[in-house]
Write an enzyme that holds these catalytic residues in place. Structure first.
Site, PDB file in Angstrom:
ATOM      1  N   GLU A 101       0.830  -1.220   0.000  1.00 53.06           N
ATOM      2  CA  GLU A 101       0.000   0.000   0.000  1.00 53.06           C
ATOM      3  C   GLU A 101       0.860   1.265   0.000  1.00 53.06           C
ATOM      4  O   GLU A 101       0.796   2.076   0.943  1.00 53.06           O
ATOM      5  CB  GLU A 101      -0.937   0.007   1.209  1.00 53.06           C
ATOM      6  CG  GLU A 101      -1.864  -1.180   1.270  1.00 53.06           C
ATOM      7  CD  GLU A 101      -2.919  -1.077   2.376  1.00 53.06           C
ATOM      8  OE1 GLU A 101      -2.814  -0.178   3.223  1.00 53.06           O
ATOM      9  OE2 GLU A 101      -3.865  -1.891   2.360  1.00 53.06           O
TER      10      GLU A 101
ATOM     11  N   GLU B 153      -4.695  -8.896   0.862  1.00 53.60           N
ATOM     12  CA  GLU B 153      -5.306  -8.601   2.169  1.00 53.60           C
ATOM     13  C   GLU B 153      -6.800  -8.452   1.954  1.00 53.60           C
ATOM     14  O   GLU B 153      -7.245  -7.814   1.004  1.00 53.60           O
ATOM     15  CB  GLU B 153      -4.810  -7.275   2.782  1.00 53.60           C
ATOM     16  CG  GLU B 153      -3.448  -7.308   3.391  1.00 53.60           C
ATOM     17  CD  GLU B 153      -3.022  -5.964   4.000  1.00 53.60           C
ATOM     18  OE1 GLU B 153      -3.890  -5.192   4.473  1.00 53.60           O
ATOM     19  OE2 GLU B 153      -1.813  -5.695   3.977  1.00 53.60           O
TER      20      GLU B 153
END
Ligand code: BGP
Length: 468
Positions: free
Chosen positions: A169, A369
């Protein structure tokens, strides 16, 4: 009613994701030096939930063997964690820390010995403090230092690690550190944020370049949080435009350079109009980005974002932010994870998969995720003291059904990783939201206890799918 079976492709990866800073603890052990998290916590502990800081986290540094045994018990055939830059090269540049090499060697070897494929990530929000003191991602020397750190990791562990991830991220440190004040160094300045983003992407491309030149026979990718953007009304052109602009800033900004080798032209035009393009973008950077495309991508997905046109005026003195161009929209009656305050929209995982299928050459991807955070999870304990998290099982199944639909339609998905294996420390939220298949009792010596979802996850993995 007859049952439907959701069978996944042969060799599908089942596992979970975590990170070094969130699980290892031992922050002051084994020669590690502080990252921005240790430093920020020392300055402002009250900004962390219940003032729980990053020093001890979940004790994986000492309990990794027990944890890996529990991974096996909960059906893992793969697992992602990260190598802490501040542990391997404590000053950011220079000497490699031999104690860290030994630790990561032990972890990797233990995973492989238990039939668990290691996925190793190089950066999970954890800038070494020595690098931040030089300006962090605003300084090109830090970009080069990251590339050297990456090369050291490939050379040390690349004989056994065959799936590498450059960043988790990468947009989050940009948002947290330079836009919205939830990561150190707590700067609010979009133009500097854009510089940080650009340098991060160059650092990523340099790591990819290094990995490919070493020819170690594995694959390299990155992990992006691709929160899909939906307009309030599909029939209103201004709402649709607002969702498109939000998507350019938060999705295509990283996805396009990493998968197509260039920034979206429309985004550049908008940023030029608002005078927020990064000050230092060189031709050689753009060439490096173009030449170093990844082999696979990991997609993190928790919740969708809904937007509408900008209905509220912005104060003329407010610093520019992308959300000056759209408003967030709360859809009435949306399904919620009330414990975390996030919307649950399972079908969005299908839309993400089909976006990669249609617009990015159907590159191999996995869900890196996805998970359900719950505050106060102790209340779901049964008499024997085990957490009965049926809500988590339902959450996973709901998302897997839509992922399965995408795979049936041709999406090139090779795995699913849950966030996370065992409850861990989550930045400012510390231990507020629990996500694990395994409970970690931070008040009782980090004792582990498998939750109901952990037992179910084993069945899921053994059966390579589920029936309902
Ligand atoms: C993801 C991060 C993880 C983890 C997770 C849960 O975005 O990659 O590091 O923190 O979010 O976050 P939270 O505890 O805020 O619910």
């Amino acid at each position: 009613m007859s049952k439907t079976t959701y069978q996944f492709p042969t060799g599908f990866l089942w596992g979970s994701a975590s990170s070094g800073p969130q699980t290892e603890g031992g922050a002051d052990e084994g020669g590690r030096k502080p990252s921005i998290w240790d430093h920020w916590y020392s300055l402002e502990p009250s900004r962390f939930h219940n003032e729980v800081g990053p020093t001890n986290t979940s004790n994986f540094y000492h309990q990794y063997k027990e944890d890996i045994a529990l991974m096996k018990e909960t059906g893992h055939n793969s697992f992602r964690t990260s190598i802490q830059w501040s542990r391997l090269i404590p000053d950011g540049i220079g000497e490699v820390n031999e104690e860290a090499v030994e630790f990561y060697n032990r972890v990797i070897d233990e995973l492989i010995a238990n039939g668990i494929e290691p996925f190793m990530n190089l950066f999970h929000f954890d800038m070494p403090m020595a690098m931040q003191e030089m300006g962090g991602w605003e300084n090109r020397e830090v970009v080069d230092a990251f590339a050297s750190f990456a090369t050291a990791c490939f050379e040390l562990f690349g004989d056994r690690v065959k799936h590498w991830i450059t960043f988790n991220e990468p947009i989050v440190p940009v948002e947290g550190g330079y836009m919205y004040d939830f990561h150190y160094p707590n700067i609010v300045d979009f133009k500097r944020a854009a510089q940080v983003a650009h340098h991060t992407i160059v650092a990523h491309a340099l790591a990819v370049k290094s990995y490919k030149s070493l020819d170690l026979g594995g694959k390299i990718g990155t992990v992006l949080n691709l929160t899909p953007f939906y307009p309030r009304s599909k029939d209103n052109a201004a709402d649709v435009r607002a969702a498109h602009v939000a998507d350019l800033f938060f999705t295509r900004s990283f996805l396009d350079p990493m998968l197509k080798g260039e920034y979206p032209k429309e985004l550049v035009v908008i940023m030029r109009e608002y005078d927020v393009l990064p000050a230092d973008v060189r031709d050689e950077d753009l060439a490096t980005i173009k030449e170093n495309i990844i082999d696979f991508i990991g997609l993190n997905y928790y919740q969708p974002r809904r937007v509408k046109l900008k209905e509220h005026a912005v104060h003329p003195d407010a610093p520019f932010m992308p959300n000056h161009l759209f408003d967030n929209y709360e859809m009435p009656g949306r399904k919620m994870n009330v414990h975390r305050g996030w919307e649950i929209c399972e079908a969005a995982i299908y839309d993400m998969a089909m976006d990669i299928y249609h617009h990015y050459g159907n590159i191999p991807f996995y869900i890196a995720e996805n998970g359900m955070g719950v505050e106060g999870e102790e209340k779901f304990k049964n008499e024997a003291g085990n957490i009965e998290d049926d809500y988590r099982i339902a959450f996973i199944k709901g998302h897997l059904k839509h992922l399965h639909r995408a795979i049936e339609e041709g999406a090139n998905c090779f795995g699913y990783h849950l966030w996370t294996f065992a409850d861990n420390w989550s930045w400012m939220n510390a231990y507020k939201n629990r996500y694990g298949l395994v409970e970690v009792d931070i008040n009782d010596g980090f004792k582990r206890r498998v939750k109901k979802s952990g037992r179910w996850y084993k069945e899921l993995s053994d059966n390579n799918g589920f029936s309902e």
